[in-house]
Design an enzyme around this catalytic site. Sequence first.
Site, PDB file in Angstrom:
ATOM      1  CB  CYS A  96       1.701  -5.507   4.638  1.00  0.00           C
ATOM      2  SG  CYS A  96       2.050  -5.425   2.864  1.00  0.00           S
ATOM      3  CG  HIS A 237      -1.174  -2.619   5.178  1.00  0.00           C
ATOM      4  ND1 HIS A 237      -0.063  -1.897   4.796  1.00  0.00           N
ATOM      5  CD2 HIS A 237      -1.349  -3.575   4.223  1.00  0.00           C
ATOM      6  CE1 HIS A 237       0.414  -2.389   3.668  1.00  0.00           C
ATOM      7  NE2 HIS A 237      -0.350  -3.399   3.298  1.00  0.00           N
ATOM      8  CG  ASN A 267       0.850  -2.188  -0.034  1.00  0.00           C
ATOM      9  OD1 ASN A 267       1.560  -1.895   0.913  1.00  0.00           O
ATOM     10  ND2 ASN A 267       0.328  -3.402  -0.180  1.00  0.00           N
TER      11      ASN A 267
END
Length: 313
Positions: A96, A237, A267
């Site tokens: 990520c 993020h 996500n």
Amino acid sequence: VLDNKYFESIIETNDEWIRTRTGISERRILENGATSDLAAGAIKDLLSSKNLSPEEIDVIIVATVTPDMFFPSTAALVQEKIGASNAWGFDLSAACSGFLFALQTGASLIESGKFKKVIVVGADKMSAIVDYTDRNTCILFGDAASAVLLEPTEDKNYGLIDSILRVDGNGKESLYMKGGGSLNPASEETIKNKMHYIYQDGKAVFKVAVKGMADVSVEMMDKHGLKGEDVAYLVPHQANLRIIDATASRMGVTKDKVMININKYGNTTAATIPLCLTEYYREGKVKKGDKLILAAFGAGYTWGSCYLVWSMD
């Protein structure tokens, strides 16, 4: 598009539970194709918006943990698909945090003086490695890609001003996919034990992510003498809305100055930050001179923060 109601039909969960704990209402899934298709589509969109030809690209960096295959690289496949005949490139794996790691790498290539146009794309087809019987992970992830173009500037007040990037392998047991690599090659046993799917200890990751993203973002602000009111946007993020809120609170940044689209996409790993930048810029919400703090936390553990001053009108 998979909304929360879909998951009510396949696992024990409900829309309210998902929204209140993650902030996610829906996510996108690529039914046919691979990560390179997502990345190529994003780059073609970018080139069209800038009226550039693929031949003008010098380098392509693909941040991903879901490459089409181990080799050739996804960057090579993307290069061929978009016709970037003069470009070289490579994949970068930092989960990520991948986009931030790739952004700094791309900026360093520009600063070397050898390259004029570097494409950095965050792309992941997370549906390829998600176990849709695992209620702890399947609700979280979506598929996406988004790309940015890096070019030189003579004005050092604009562009990527600074980055703080970190990695700590002690987090390896909390977020991983153990199967498929040289440690655990594909076999009947690895498939039976579901080792080719993502595993996450949600509570452990949440605890360190809240602290890691906030700490490094505050460190960046302190380093450059920035206050909450100086920051046009926090670009975090998009893993969990509670992590985002905690980071913004530590930074003294109000909610209206936080880029959020987790509700629509979930996500998307390396794609979340560039996806936010693209959407907000195209909606006219980002203007030249805006000071942005980018922040991420991911498997590894990996985490980091970038200080970016927007250079486009």
